[in-house]
Design a protein around this motif. Structure first.
Motif, mmCIF file in Angstrom:
data_model
loop_
_atom_site.group_PDB
_atom_site.id
_atom_site.type_symbol
_atom_site.label_atom_id
_atom_site.label_comp_id
_atom_site.label_asym_id
_atom_site.label_seq_id
_atom_site.Cartn_x
_atom_site.Cartn_y
_atom_site.Cartn_z
ATOM 1 N N GLY A 101 0.827 -1.193 0.000
ATOM 2 C CA GLY A 101 0.000 0.000 0.000
ATOM 3 C C GLY A 101 0.865 1.247 0.000
ATOM 4 N N LYS A 102 0.235 2.407 0.078
ATOM 5 C CA LYS A 102 0.980 3.675 0.083
ATOM 6 C C LYS A 102 1.732 3.876 1.395
ATOM 7 N N GLU A 103 1.083 3.532 2.528
ATOM 8 C CA GLU A 103 1.715 3.742 3.826
ATOM 9 C C GLU A 103 2.001 2.450 4.589
ATOM 10 N N ASN A 147 -8.973 4.388 0.741
ATOM 11 C CA ASN A 147 -9.114 5.360 1.830
ATOM 12 C C ASN A 147 -7.785 5.834 2.408
ATOM 13 N N GLY A 148 -6.659 5.418 1.849
ATOM 14 C CA GLY A 148 -5.365 5.935 2.286
ATOM 15 C C GLY A 148 -4.997 7.150 1.448
ATOM 16 N N LEU A 153 -11.340 6.188 -2.788
ATOM 17 C CA LEU A 153 -12.260 5.962 -1.676
ATOM 18 C C LEU A 153 -12.795 4.538 -1.747
ATOM 19 N N CYS A 154 -12.996 3.935 -0.588
ATOM 20 C CA CYS A 154 -13.585 2.612 -0.549
ATOM 21 C C CYS A 154 -15.030 2.707 -1.028
#
Length: 157
Positions: A101-103, A147-148, A153-154
């Motif tokens: 993921g991004k984070e 959502n990250g 958005l989810c």
């Protein structure tokens, strides 16, 4: 980390199936491999190696593969241990994936345990029927992170 088993089973003695989803932090930048290796690949390799080392019997690994689905890089692997201990006297298998993921990184794992010695002798080498294995892999391929920061958005949110 979230773990799921059927409502009629306990987390320490399940037989019908298991799903785990775990969120992991990225390693510090100074520990990252400078060769541009994807972290998910490194984690999947290490997870498979650890499963083999912890197996009390014979380990039957699956080929590790990686690809991008729904904009998420996934490294997928798995295998079966034919003697995993008292909680799984007829062995235990898993198909797992590490998602970048991004984070955060994420581990997704589906597990199975033969219920009897007779069931342990079926569907060699991984002791899972091909249709169930296919469903697990298809479920992993539908993974979408949302959502990250800089992620969509989810749905339904």
């Amino acid at each position: 980390m979230a773990e799921y088993v059927p409502a009629t089973e306990e987390i320490n003695s399940w037989r019908e199936g298991y799903l785990a989803i775990e969120r992991l932090k990225y390693p510090p930048a100074e520990k990252l491999d400078k060769r541009k290796t994807m972290i998910a690949d490194v984690l999947a390799f290490g997870y498979g190696k650890n499963a083999k080392e912890k197996c009390g019997g014979r380990h039957f690994p699956m080929v590790q593969r990686a690809d991008t689905f729904n904009g998420t890089y996934l490294a997928v692997g798995g295998g079966f241990c034919d003697s995993y201990g008292p909680a799984a006297p007829f062995g235990e298998g898993a198909i797992f994936a590490f998602a970048e993921g991004k984070e955060f990184l994420f581990r997704i794992q589906y597990g199975w345990r033969p219920k009897s010695a007779q069931e342990q002798r079926t569907n060699i080498p991984w002791r899972i029927d091909p249709e169930t294995a296919r469903r697990y892999i298809e479920a992993i391929k539908t993974t979408a992170l949302c959502n990250g920061p800089a992620q969509p958005l989810c749905r339904g949110k």
